[in-house]
Design a protein around this motif. Structure first.
Motif, PDB file in Angstrom:
ATOM      1  N   ASP A   1       0.814  -1.212   0.000  1.00  0.00           N
ATOM      2  CA  ASP A   1       0.000   0.000   0.000  1.00  0.00           C
ATOM      3  C   ASP A   1       0.852   1.268   0.000  1.00  0.00           C
ATOM      4  OD1 ASP A   1       0.910  -0.387   2.557  1.00  0.00           O
ATOM      5  OD2 ASP A   1      -1.038  -0.202   3.531  1.00  0.00           O
ATOM      6  N   VAL A   2       2.166   1.105  -0.041  1.00  0.00           N
ATOM      7  CA  VAL A   2       3.092   2.240  -0.183  1.00  0.00           C
ATOM      8  C   VAL A   2       4.011   1.963  -1.376  1.00  0.00           C
ATOM      9  CG1 VAL A   2       3.058   2.866   2.274  1.00  0.00           C
ATOM     10  CG2 VAL A   2       4.801   1.273   1.430  1.00  0.00           C
ATOM     11  N   PRO A   3       4.616   3.003  -1.954  1.00  0.00           N
ATOM     12  CA  PRO A   3       5.567   2.766  -3.053  1.00  0.00           C
ATOM     13  C   PRO A   3       6.706   1.847  -2.605  1.00  0.00           C
ATOM     14  CG  PRO A   3       5.058   5.101  -2.851  1.00  0.00           C
ATOM     15  CD  PRO A   3       4.461   4.433  -1.653  1.00  0.00           C
ATOM     16  N   VAL A   4       7.186   1.027  -3.528  1.00  0.00           N
ATOM     17  CA  VAL A   4       8.285   0.099  -3.233  1.00  0.00           C
ATOM     18  C   VAL A   4       9.398   0.313  -4.247  1.00  0.00           C
ATOM     19  CG1 VAL A   4       8.980  -2.296  -2.895  1.00  0.00           C
ATOM     20  CG2 VAL A   4       6.615  -1.613  -2.398  1.00  0.00           C
ATOM     21  N   LEU A   5      10.574   0.647  -3.756  1.00  0.00           N
ATOM     22  CA  LEU A   5      11.756   0.763  -4.600  1.00  0.00           C
ATOM     23  C   LEU A   5      12.445  -0.606  -4.573  1.00  0.00           C
ATOM     24  CD1 LEU A   5      14.311   3.602  -4.776  1.00  0.00           C
ATOM     25  CD2 LEU A   5      15.106   1.267  -4.440  1.00  0.00           C
ATOM     26  N   VAL A   6      12.637  -1.191  -5.746  1.00  0.00           N
ATOM     27  CA  VAL A   6      13.298  -2.490  -5.848  1.00  0.00           C
ATOM     28  C   VAL A   6      14.601  -2.317  -6.608  1.00  0.00           C
ATOM     29  CG1 VAL A   6      13.146  -4.879  -6.672  1.00  0.00           C
ATOM     30  CG2 VAL A   6      11.089  -3.722  -5.814  1.00  0.00           C
ATOM     31  N   ASP A   7      15.685  -2.729  -5.960  1.00  0.00           N
ATOM     32  CA  ASP A   7      17.015  -2.727  -6.561  1.00  0.00           C
ATOM     33  C   ASP A   7      17.279  -4.119  -7.116  1.00  0.00           C
ATOM     34  OD1 ASP A   7      19.729  -2.382  -7.195  1.00  0.00           O
ATOM     35  OD2 ASP A   7      20.377  -2.699  -5.127  1.00  0.00           O
ATOM     36  N   PHE A   8      17.309  -4.245  -8.438  1.00  0.00           N
ATOM     37  CA  PHE A   8      17.668  -5.502  -9.090  1.00  0.00           C
ATOM     38  C   PHE A   8      19.191  -5.509  -9.187  1.00  0.00           C
ATOM     39  CE2 PHE A   8      13.336  -4.695 -10.404  1.00  0.00           C
ATOM     40  CZ  PHE A   8      12.745  -5.955 -10.347  1.00  0.00           C
ATOM     41  N   TRP A   9      19.849  -6.461  -8.532  1.00  0.00           N
ATOM     42  CA  TRP A   9      21.302  -6.434  -8.381  1.00  0.00           C
ATOM     43  C   TRP A   9      21.881  -7.844  -8.452  1.00  0.00           C
ATOM     44  CZ3 TRP A   9      24.351  -8.148  -4.067  1.00  0.00           C
ATOM     45  CH2 TRP A   9      23.619  -8.870  -3.127  1.00  0.00           C
ATOM     46  N   ALA A  10      23.224  -7.916  -8.419  1.00  0.00           N
ATOM     47  CA  ALA A  10      23.936  -9.193  -8.351  1.00  0.00           C
ATOM     48  C   ALA A  10      25.180  -9.023  -7.478  1.00  0.00           C
ATOM     49  CB  ALA A  10      24.347  -9.664  -9.748  1.00  0.00           C
ATOM     50  N   LYS A  11      25.588 -10.111  -6.837  1.00  0.00           N
ATOM     51  CA  LYS A  11      26.739 -10.096  -5.918  1.00  0.00           C
ATOM     52  C   LYS A  11      28.046  -9.722  -6.612  1.00  0.00           C
ATOM     53  CE  LYS A  11      24.622 -13.533  -2.992  1.00  0.00           C
ATOM     54  NZ  LYS A  11      24.337 -14.942  -2.950  1.00  0.00           N
ATOM     55  N   TRP A  12      28.184 -10.064  -7.887  1.00  0.00           N
ATOM     56  CA  TRP A  12      29.432  -9.836  -8.621  1.00  0.00           C
ATOM     57  C   TRP A  12      29.499  -8.445  -9.259  1.00  0.00           C
ATOM     58  CZ3 TRP A  12      27.763  -8.610 -13.371  1.00  0.00           C
ATOM     59  CH2 TRP A  12      26.555  -9.148 -13.797  1.00  0.00           C
ATOM     60  N   CYS A  13      28.456  -7.639  -9.126  1.00  0.00           N
ATOM     61  CA  CYS A  13      28.344  -6.337  -9.791  1.00  0.00           C
ATOM     62  C   CYS A  13      28.857  -5.222  -8.879  1.00  0.00           C
ATOM     63  CB  CYS A  13      26.872  -6.129 -10.164  1.00  0.00           C
ATOM     64  SG  CYS A  13      26.414  -4.461 -10.606  1.00  0.00           S
ATOM     65  N   SER A  14      30.013  -4.642  -9.214  1.00  0.00           N
ATOM     66  CA  SER A  14      30.575  -3.610  -8.328  1.00  0.00           C
ATOM     67  C   SER A  14      29.714  -2.348  -8.246  1.00  0.00           C
ATOM     68  CB  SER A  14      32.030  -3.303  -8.672  1.00  0.00           C
ATOM     69  OG  SER A  14      32.132  -2.685  -9.915  1.00  0.00           O
ATOM     70  N   PRO A  15      29.086  -1.856  -9.330  1.00  0.00           N
ATOM     71  CA  PRO A  15      28.180  -0.716  -9.161  1.00  0.00           C
ATOM     72  C   PRO A  15      27.011  -1.046  -8.214  1.00  0.00           C
ATOM     73  CG  PRO A  15      28.760  -0.938 -11.465  1.00  0.00           C
ATOM     74  CD  PRO A  15      29.285  -2.167 -10.763  1.00  0.00           C
ATOM     75  N   CYS A  16      26.545  -2.295  -8.263  1.00  0.00           N
ATOM     76  CA  CYS A  16      25.474  -2.713  -7.357  1.00  0.00           C
ATOM     77  C   CYS A  16      25.918  -2.598  -5.903  1.00  0.00           C
ATOM     78  CB  CYS A  16      25.063  -4.156  -7.639  1.00  0.00           C
ATOM     79  SG  CYS A  16      24.406  -4.446  -9.297  1.00  0.00           S
ATOM     80  N   LEU A  17      27.152  -2.964  -5.640  1.00  0.00           N
ATOM     81  CA  LEU A  17      27.686  -2.889  -4.280  1.00  0.00           C
ATOM     82  C   LEU A  17      27.822  -1.438  -3.819  1.00  0.00           C
ATOM     83  CD1 LEU A  17      30.371  -5.716  -4.499  1.00  0.00           C
ATOM     84  CD2 LEU A  17      28.009  -5.870  -3.681  1.00  0.00           C
TER      85      LEU A  17
END
Length: 103
Positions: free
Chosen positions: A18-34
């Motif tokens: 019932d509130v906005p949800v920000l979802v980060d699609f990421w991977a363990k090997w991805c340095s920008p994700c980290l």
């Protein structure tokens, strides 16, 4: 606190929220994700109650990533009423993410 999603939780936590949800699609090997991770932790404290901040690991939960055609990571998507309202690719500032959430 950032919630780490499993496929089995996605419908309840994101699509039925019932509130906005920000979802980060990421991977363990991805340095920008980290690099995004600490920004999301800080953001989650700032938006507590007004929005949810979640992460979905695309290698482990690939069904959801495939469903939303996630081709680049990190992809950060905001879901409102069960649908993607907006999304960005790459490392983003906390300010940009607040704007993406509409807060």
């Amino acid at each position: 606190m950032v919630k780490h999603l499993k496929t089995s939780e996605f419908k309840k936590e994101v699509l039925e929220s019932d509130v906005p949800v920000l979802v980060d699609f990421w991977a363990k090997w991805c340095s920008p994700c980290l690099r995004v991770a600490p920004i999301l932790e800080e953001l989650s404290e700032d938006v507590k109650g007004a929005a949810k901040i979640c992460k979905l690991e695309v290698d482990e939960e690939y069904e959801i990533a495939d469903l939303y055609d996630i081709m680049s990571i990190p992809t950060i998507a905001v879901f409102v009423n069960g649908e993607i309202k907006d999304q960005m690719i790459g490392v983003q500032s906390k300010k940009a993410l607040m704007k993406l959430l509409g807060l």
